[in-house]
Design an enzyme around this catalytic site. Structure first.
Site, PDB file in Angstrom:
ATOM      1  N   GLY A 297       0.788  -1.230   0.000  1.00  0.00           N
ATOM      2  CA  GLY A 297       0.000   0.000   0.000  1.00  0.00           C
ATOM      3  C   GLY A 297       0.820   1.280   0.000  1.00  0.00           C
ATOM      4  O   GLY A 297       0.275   2.366   0.177  1.00  0.00           O
TER       5      GLY A 297
ATOM      6  N   GLY B 253       2.524   2.558  -2.581  1.00  0.00           N
ATOM      7  CA  GLY B 253       2.501   3.281  -3.845  1.00  0.00           C
ATOM      8  C   GLY B 253       3.425   2.748  -4.917  1.00  0.00           C
ATOM      9  O   GLY B 253       3.731   3.453  -5.886  1.00  0.00           O
ATOM     10  N   LYS B 254       3.852   1.498  -4.798  1.00  0.00           N
ATOM     11  CA  LYS B 254       4.773   0.904  -5.788  1.00  0.00           C
ATOM     12  C   LYS B 254       4.107   0.771  -7.158  1.00  0.00           C
ATOM     13  O   LYS B 254       4.653   1.190  -8.167  1.00  0.00           O
ATOM     14  CB  LYS B 254       5.251  -0.469  -5.307  1.00  0.00           C
ATOM     15  CG  LYS B 254       5.975  -0.456  -3.978  1.00  0.00           C
ATOM     16  CD  LYS B 254       6.356  -1.835  -3.527  1.00  0.00           C
ATOM     17  CE  LYS B 254       5.145  -2.750  -3.354  1.00  0.00           C
ATOM     18  NZ  LYS B 254       4.178  -2.265  -2.358  1.00  0.00           N
ATOM     19  N   SER B 255       2.927   0.150  -7.178  1.00  0.00           N
ATOM     20  CA  SER B 255       2.233  -0.069  -8.452  1.00  0.00           C
ATOM     21  C   SER B 255       1.838   1.254  -9.096  1.00  0.00           C
ATOM     22  O   SER B 255       1.840   1.380 -10.322  1.00  0.00           O
ATOM     23  CB  SER B 255       0.991  -0.954  -8.245  1.00  0.00           C
ATOM     24  OG  SER B 255       1.373  -2.244  -7.813  1.00  0.00           O
ATOM     25  N   TYR B 256       1.510   2.256  -8.278  1.00  0.00           N
ATOM     26  CA  TYR B 256       1.171   3.566  -8.823  1.00  0.00           C
ATOM     27  C   TYR B 256       2.383   4.175  -9.530  1.00  0.00           C
ATOM     28  O   TYR B 256       2.269   4.721 -10.634  1.00  0.00           O
ATOM     29  CB  TYR B 256       0.683   4.498  -7.710  1.00  0.00           C
ATOM     30  CG  TYR B 256       0.474   5.923  -8.171  1.00  0.00           C
ATOM     31  CD1 TYR B 256      -0.627   6.260  -8.961  1.00  0.00           C
ATOM     32  CD2 TYR B 256       1.380   6.922  -7.832  1.00  0.00           C
ATOM     33  CE1 TYR B 256      -0.809   7.563  -9.394  1.00  0.00           C
ATOM     34  CE2 TYR B 256       1.193   8.225  -8.259  1.00  0.00           C
ATOM     35  CZ  TYR B 256       0.100   8.543  -9.043  1.00  0.00           C
ATOM     36  OH  TYR B 256      -0.083   9.825  -9.484  1.00  0.00           O
TER      37      TYR B 256
ATOM     38  N   ASP C 207       7.631  -4.695 -10.562  1.00  0.00           N
ATOM     39  CA  ASP C 207       6.751  -4.189  -9.504  1.00  0.00           C
ATOM     40  C   ASP C 207       6.667  -5.271  -8.433  1.00  0.00           C
ATOM     41  O   ASP C 207       5.981  -6.280  -8.599  1.00  0.00           O
ATOM     42  CB  ASP C 207       5.365  -3.878 -10.082  1.00  0.00           C
ATOM     43  CG  ASP C 207       4.404  -3.340  -9.020  1.00  0.00           C
ATOM     44  OD1 ASP C 207       4.878  -2.929  -7.944  1.00  0.00           O
ATOM     45  OD2 ASP C 207       3.186  -3.346  -9.262  1.00  0.00           O
TER      46      ASP C 207
ATOM     47  N   GLY D 238       4.314  -6.017  -1.868  1.00  0.00           N
ATOM     48  CA  GLY D 238       4.725  -5.255  -0.695  1.00  0.00           C
ATOM     49  C   GLY D 238       5.011  -6.116   0.516  1.00  0.00           C
ATOM     50  O   GLY D 238       4.351  -7.124   0.758  1.00  0.00           O
TER      51      GLY D 238
END
Length: 393
Positions: A96, A98-101, A245, A248
């Site tokens: 949560g 913000g890696k994928s963002y 990606d 987490g």
């Protein structure tokens, strides 16, 4: 040799953190990032290549948007790819964070797209802008996920998640029977990215409604062919672009995971722990004060997880590599965020041995032309330009 380029990025508070009345514990100024202990206010300060303040709204003058992140990291890595180097960008952080963002962006908002679609778009824009008749480009893509230590092809609907990892004597570890698709424009890649993302394993946890339960690796192989008019030979450079990606890191008490979600989290943490050990070992090996030939302490445990085995060349091998560490700004995630910062700090010390991936003909022609150029410069420096011109006739 070049060190791994490391950036950190802090996101806004999410709804869970707002509901907990969380306090901000991250401070950034230039490349410096500090995390403040929520109880005693003691700061721990780190320095990275880039520190991205994306905590407030986009209207804020200090906000670092997706384009800024891409310009600093993605654009440079693409330049290296066109030079003939292998490159890798991977995102790490707590679930949560913000890696994928950062890597993918928002699916239905192209103006807010991440590093992967922006890099692919610029790559084809440069290929389309080529006016050299002797130069041609070819691109292939593959997309797979590592879920519970099993590899599944995201571009093959029939893949059941049991692809084997093999090792090529020259190219290193690879996934056997992985689908590789030729692409000729950005629309082709955009469609494949969308298909792969829909097939990726995600699930809801207390910390993230769309938590990635797997590590995803998007690979683009760029082949450049050039016909040399002088020698009448075709030379080739091949670059492998790996965009990763990671799932987490997470704590069961924070995510509320049970059953299958708990098992997934255990496998995620296992592979990330191994990645941490690999980064630590490579950082130690890159330190000339600590490196000793034949010392078992310099052993790098790549084979302890599928993730680190497949990323072997990108971590301390033949690659130009960048890492983006995603941070939560909230005091309730202090320990996890501090762990991420320490992780990123160790990665800075890793040295990669990247080389240009060219065929023997290309290397020979390039070296001979460089030698001829040096000889011409030497003749000019000696004041023998007239003799040089008559020799050319």
């Amino acid at each position: 040799m070049a060190s791994v380029k490391v950036a950190v990025r802090v996101r806004p508070f999410n709804q869970r953190e707002v509901d907990h009345n969380s306090k901000l514990v991250i401070d950034m100024e230039g490349p410096r990032t500090a995390i403040i202990h929520p109880k005693d206010g003691t700061p721990k300060t780190f320095s990275f290549d880039f520190s991205y303040w994306s905590h407030k709204t986009k209207d804020d003058g200090t906000f670092h948007n997706q384009q800024t992140v891409y310009d600093d990291i993605g654009h440079e890595m693409l330049e290296h790819a066109f030079e003939g180097y292998n490159v890798c960008i991977f995102a790490y952080g707590q679930t949560g964070a913000g890696k994928s963002y950062t890597m993918m962006g928002k699916v239905h908002d192209k103006s807010d797209s991440g590093i992967i679609p922006r890099l692919c778009q610029e790559l084809f824009a440069r290929c389309d802008a080529n006016t050299d008749a002797d130069l041609s480009f070819h691109a292939e893509v593959s997309y797979f996920e590592i879920y519970c230590e099993r590899v599944r092809d995201l571009l093959n609907p029939k893949s059941k998640g049991n692809l084997k990892v093999r090792e090529h004597p020259k190219l290193g570890p690879y996934v056997e029977d992985l689908v590789k698709l030729a692409v000729t424009n950005f629309l082709d890649i955009d469609r494949l990215i969308d298909e792969g993302n829909k097939a990726r394993t995600v699930a809801a946890t207390n910390m993230n409604e769309t938590s990635s339960r797997s590590h995803a690796v998007f690979t683009l192989v760029l082949t450049q062919k050039r016909f040399d008019q002088m020698t009448k030979l075709t030379t080739e450079k091949v670059s492998k672009i790996s965009l990763v990606d990671l799932a987490g890191s997470e704590r069961a008490e924070s995510t509320g995971a049970t059953g299958a979600r708990l098992k997934e989290g255990a496998n995620i943490n296992k592979s990330l722990t191994t990645l941490g050990k690999v980064i630590h070992a490579l950082a130690e090996a890159s330190d000339p004060k600590k490196k000793r030939k034949g010392d078992l302490k310099n052993f790098v445990p790549y084979r302890d997880s599928v993730l680190t085995w497949l990323l072997r060349e990108n971590l301390g091998g033949n690659s130009r590599t960048a890492m983006v560490a995603a941070l939560s700004p909230a005091d309730i995630n202090y320990e996890e965020t501090l762990g991420t910062l320490r992780y990123a700090d160790r990665a800075k010390a890793i040295m990669c041995k990247a080389i240009v991936n060219e065929d023997p003909n290309a290397k020979l022609i390039r070296e001979l032309k460089a030698e001829v150029s040096q000889l011409r410069d030497l003749i000019r420096a000696e004041g023998l330009e007239a003799q040089l011109k008559s020799f050319g006739k």
